[in-house]
Design an enzyme around this catalytic site. Structure first.
Site, PDB file in Angstrom:
ATOM      1  N   THR A 239       0.225  -3.674  -9.056  1.00 12.24           N
ATOM      2  CA  THR A 239       0.956  -4.646  -9.870  1.00 12.24           C
ATOM      3  C   THR A 239       2.113  -5.261  -9.089  1.00 12.24           C
ATOM      4  O   THR A 239       2.581  -6.336  -9.435  1.00 12.24           O
ATOM      5  CB  THR A 239       1.543  -3.961 -11.124  1.00 12.24           C
ATOM      6  OG1 THR A 239       2.130  -2.724 -10.700  1.00 12.24           O
ATOM      7  CG2 THR A 239       0.469  -3.665 -12.157  1.00 12.24           C
TER       8      THR A 239
ATOM      9  N   ASP B 279       6.881   0.410  -2.219  1.00  7.33           N
ATOM     10  CA  ASP B 279       7.099   1.594  -1.381  1.00  7.33           C
ATOM     11  C   ASP B 279       8.457   1.536  -0.689  1.00  7.33           C
ATOM     12  O   ASP B 279       9.201   2.521  -0.667  1.00  7.33           O
ATOM     13  CB  ASP B 279       5.993   1.702  -0.321  1.00  7.33           C
ATOM     14  CG  ASP B 279       4.610   1.704  -0.937  1.00  7.33           C
ATOM     15  OD1 ASP B 279       4.516   1.824  -2.175  1.00  7.33           O
ATOM     16  OD2 ASP B 279       3.631   1.578  -0.191  1.00  7.33           O
TER      17      ASP B 279
HETATM   18  C1  GLA Z   1       0.269   0.310  -1.364  1.00  4.64           C
HETATM   19  C2  GLA Z   1       1.238  -0.835  -1.119  1.00  4.64           C
HETATM   20  C3  GLA Z   1       2.099  -1.086  -2.355  1.00  4.64           C
HETATM   21  C4  GLA Z   1       1.272  -1.217  -3.611  1.00  4.64           C
HETATM   22  C5  GLA Z   1       0.254  -0.076  -3.712  1.00  4.64           C
HETATM   23  C6  GLA Z   1      -0.688  -0.255  -4.865  1.00  4.64           C
HETATM   24  O1  GLA Z   1       0.980   1.501  -1.497  1.00  4.64           O
HETATM   25  O2  GLA Z   1       2.072  -0.535  -0.025  1.00  4.64           O
HETATM   26  O3  GLA Z   1       2.891  -2.235  -2.148  1.00  4.64           O
HETATM   27  O4  GLA Z   1       0.640  -2.463  -3.671  1.00  4.64           O
HETATM   28  O5  GLA Z   1      -0.506   0.048  -2.527  1.00  4.64           O
HETATM   29  O6  GLA Z   1      -0.011  -0.166  -6.064  1.00  4.64           O
END
Ligand code: GLA
Length: 386
Positions: free
Chosen positions: A34, A170
């Protein structure tokens, strides 16, 4: 390696006492795929971290070493490569390049990187290295950026330099996570609220040991599919800039006009946004049954509509069902392998770990790793107190 060990090794390799910067990995409780749709996510920073030990150099060189990889890299700060090298150092180098592009004047440094976050497990080892590197490199410049800006800068490094079109989740939670809390983030405005994790609840992270790699293919394909969906909705309603702006009603009205794959992808994102808001409320009110239900729905949607799960993740989610103390669980992170996250009552966590391992091993023949985690604080400099 512990922090004192890292400092000692730095002294031995380079000489001088380093400054040490730490940034944690994360587990996402709900709100998957999302973030790059301007939506909501609810991750927590965890106790596994990346560490960067830094010492000054009198020249304009950046020397990057790692405790995990043999190869070391030397770059001239006045001629940093503007494209990825394809080596592990890209996460550090990318951050240095973006810091320079933003006008920060970096000074020569020796860097020694150490990570305890399992690589390719979906626990954001790359974001943690980026954030710890950003803090370290900034300490050798005059400039200072607030943590949300550091998160954005690290995301830019991963998007434009490493080549993975990841969202902001993240890096943001690695910067701003808080002990004993999950963080509900609005990925459009970057406004966030801390949701206390109810007392007596442990985050049990189960690693399928199937590795995923975000820079390759499918993640970027999913992003492109979401962008395609936005183009459709914008034709019907010009106010739509991202899937965040599409209501469940608008989706229902146009479901029949969308290509089937695009319909599946955007159904996931639009409902997942609502689930994330509902989950934050349930968490804050201590309604764990509701939280568990939302996590289960999220997994099913990722499996069937967004199609980013894999057999091992599904087996791990199913293996948790009915175990004492289990509240809910789902795949976490980008998918295609990596980990599930489970909410488990504290007194049952150790037994849960043993029993889910057995079930998973019997079904797949793979020995999983189980981490009993709690939510921890975001990135900071550790020295001189380590
Ligand atoms: C990875 C990406 C995040 C996010 C997730 C899925 O961790 O680094 O930015 O998009 O996938 O939610």
């Amino acid at each position: 390696m512990n922090v004192a060990g890292l400092a000692a090794h730095f002294e031995e390799l380079v000489g001088g006492r380093p400054r040490i910067f730490r940034a944690p990995g994360r587990v996402n409780l709900i709100g998957e795929h999302t973030d790059y749709n301007d939506g909501y996510v609810m991750p927590a920073a965890i106790g596994f971290s990346a560490y960067v030990a830094l010492g000054p150099r009198p020249d304009r060189k950046l020397l990057i070493r790692s405790e995990e990889f043999a190869r070391q890299f030397e770059f001239d700060l006045d001629r940093l490569p503007q494209q990825r090298t394809g080596e592990w150092c890209d996460y550090v180098l990318g951050v240095a390049v973006v810091l320079q592009r933003q006008g920060l004047n970096l000074a020569g440094a020796n860097l020694l990187i150490d990570g305890e976050i399992p690589i390719g497990a979906g626990l954001s080892s790359s974001a943690a290295i980026e954030v710890a590197s950003a803090l370290a490199l900034m300490s050798r410049s005059e400039g200072h950026l607030p943590l949300p800006e550091i998160a954005k800068l690290c995301q830019t490094a991963e998007n434009t330099f490493v080549g993975a079109r990841v969202g902001i989740m993240d890096q943001f939670v690695s910067c701003l996570g808080k002990a004993r809390h999950a963080l509900l983030l609005d990925c459009r405005t970057l406004a966030f609220e801390l949701a206390p994790i109810p007392a007596g609840i442990q985050l049990v992270v189960c690693n399928t040991m199937v590795k995923h790699d975000l820079a390759t293919g499918t993640y970027n394909t999913r992003r492109a599919e979401c962008e395609e969906a936005v183009r459709y909705f914008a034709k019907w309603n010009p106010a739509v800039r991202a899937l965040r702006d599409v209501s469940v009603d608008l989706l229902k009205r146009h479901a029949a006009d969308l290509p089937p794959t695009i319909l599946k992808r955007c159904s996931h994102v639009i409902h997942e946004n609502q689930r994330t808001l509902d989950a934050a409320r349930a968490f804050t009110q201590g309604d764990l049954a509701k939280m568990g239900e939302l996590m289960r729905e999220s997994h099913q949607s990722l499996r069937d509509l967004y199609q980013v799960s894999c057999r091992e993740l599904d087996v791990m989610v199913e293996a948790a069902a009915g175990l004492p103390g289990y509240i809910g669980g789902r795949m976490t992170g980008g998918g295609f392998g990596g980990c599930t996250v489970n909410l488990v009552r504290h007194e049952h966590a150790a037994d849960f770990a043993t029993r889910i391992s057995e079930r998973f091993r019997q079904a797949t023949g793979i020995e999983p790793q189980i981490y009993i985690c709690s939510a921890e604080d975001g990135a900071r400099e550790l020295s001189p107190s380590f």
